[in-house]
Structure formats: C-alpha cells, structure tokens
Design an enzyme around this catalytic site. Sequence first.
Site, short mmCIF file in Angstrom:
data_model
loop_
_atom_site.label_atom_id
_atom_site.label_comp_id
_atom_site.label_asym_id
_atom_site.label_seq_id
_atom_site.Cartn_x
_atom_site.Cartn_y
_atom_site.Cartn_z
N GLY A 1 -3.27 -4.09 -6.63
CA GLY A 1 -2.60 -5.35 -6.34
C GLY A 1 -3.02 -5.86 -4.98
CD GLN B 1 -1.89 -6.62 0.57
OE1 GLN B 1 -1.61 -6.85 -0.60
NE2 GLN B 1 -2.34 -5.44 0.99
CB CYS C 1 -0.34 -0.57 1.88
SG CYS C 1 -0.38 -2.36 2.11
CG LEU C 2 -5.63 -2.35 -0.89
CD1 LEU C 2 -6.12 -3.50 -1.76
CD2 LEU C 2 -6.63 -1.20 -0.89
CG HIS D 1 3.16 -2.10 -2.77
ND1 HIS D 1 3.06 -0.91 -2.10
CD2 HIS D 1 2.26 -2.93 -2.17
CE1 HIS D 1 2.15 -1.01 -1.14
NE2 HIS D 1 1.64 -2.23 -1.17
CD GLU D 2 0.48 -5.78 -4.32
OE1 GLU D 2 0.29 -6.67 -3.46
OE2 GLU D 2 -0.01 -4.64 -4.22
CG HIS E 1 2.42 -6.93 0.64
ND1 HIS E 1 2.22 -6.60 1.96
CD2 HIS E 1 1.79 -5.95 -0.08
CE1 HIS E 1 1.52 -5.47 2.04
NE2 HIS E 1 1.24 -5.07 0.82
#
Length: 213
Positions: A65, A70, A121-122, A163-164, A167
Amino acid sequence: MSTTDLRAFVSALLEAHPDGILPLVQLGQPVLRAEAADYEGQLGDLLPDFLHALHMTMLDAPGVGVAAPQVGVPLKIAVMRDPGTDNPEDTRERMAFEYRVIINPRYEPVGEREVSFYEGCLSFEGYQGVVARAHQVRLLATDETGEQVDEVLTGWPARIAQHETDHLYGTVYVDKAETRSLSSTDNLVALWSQSTDPDAAASALDFPVAQRA
C-alpha cells in the site's frame, strides 16, 4: 496548499519521474503528520496519472500500500494490493487482495477481536514493530470512478486498510506499535522470522500481544 499549487506540485512530480516511481517521504516530514485534505477533484485530469504513479511506486518498493502523503501529496488517496501467501504456517490470514484505490476512506472495527503482528512502513525504512489492530473492519470510501466502497475486510487486508487510512489522518504505525517490539528488519529476519506470530519476540523483549476473540 491551494488547488492551483497542488496541481502544479503533482504535475511537476509526475514530470520529474516519467517512469512513475515517485520518491517516498520518510518519517520526520510534516506531510506525514498532518491530516490530508479530502479529495474533491483537486487533481482533475492528473488523477489517473497520479494513481498510476502510486501503483508503480508501491510495486517498485515493494509494498502492499502507498498513501498520497507518503509521496508528499496531502490528499486522502491511497492504493493497496497484496498477492497473498501460500505459506500454510502464516497465521496472519494474508489472503490475496486485488489492487484497489481508496479515496476519502474511513474504517470502523467489526466486533472486538484484535490481533497483534509485526508490520512495517515504506516511510520508516529499516524497522518493523508489533501493532494490535482490529481483526475485521468495515471500510468506507470511494474508488477512482466515484463509486462507493463499503466492504468488510478480515485479517491482513483489514490491517492494510487500517495502516493506509491512518496515513491520511497523520498517523504512522509506530504511533500504535508496542515500542519494546521495534526491531530492525535485519534482526526481525534473523531472530523472529521462524513464525509470523510475535509470541517469541514478545517473550524475549517483554511486550504484550493481543489475540483475543
């Protein structure tokens, strides 16, 4: 950021990265800590190209995701997908989850069950931590065509959606993680990858896990 400035920023971002792979913002940048703006058509005809770039960025990372903040874009837009796993020992219920776009999403738990697993997490490269999340959620959003999304997700897809969506409201997984569980990815692989359950790590590192029905 005004609509004009936002369009100019996204246009320049896409032009600077014609392969569609956008640079990922890392923790410490304010865009990750502010609630993003509701998407109300600000990108106009740039939206398809921007969604394609989010998709390509996610695949390249690789990840399951990516949310617009991000890549520095403060809008409530995210993409998600997961090929799943065939590992019968994987307890995360990591089922195949087809690519989708979620716009202005929100979620609500279904039932009271929470489960704890490591996630990363990226935008916080090199580390993972254990987060207790709702096992099942109702996801409400619209897709890229404006159609309403109203679905119940379970297991790993539910975790991805939480999670997404987080953000988009300025929350990163480390805000919800058991801080004693935080591990470099290298140590997680070396020490705690024998099982997808975090129980061994919890015992050694002294943190609680939620696995309640």
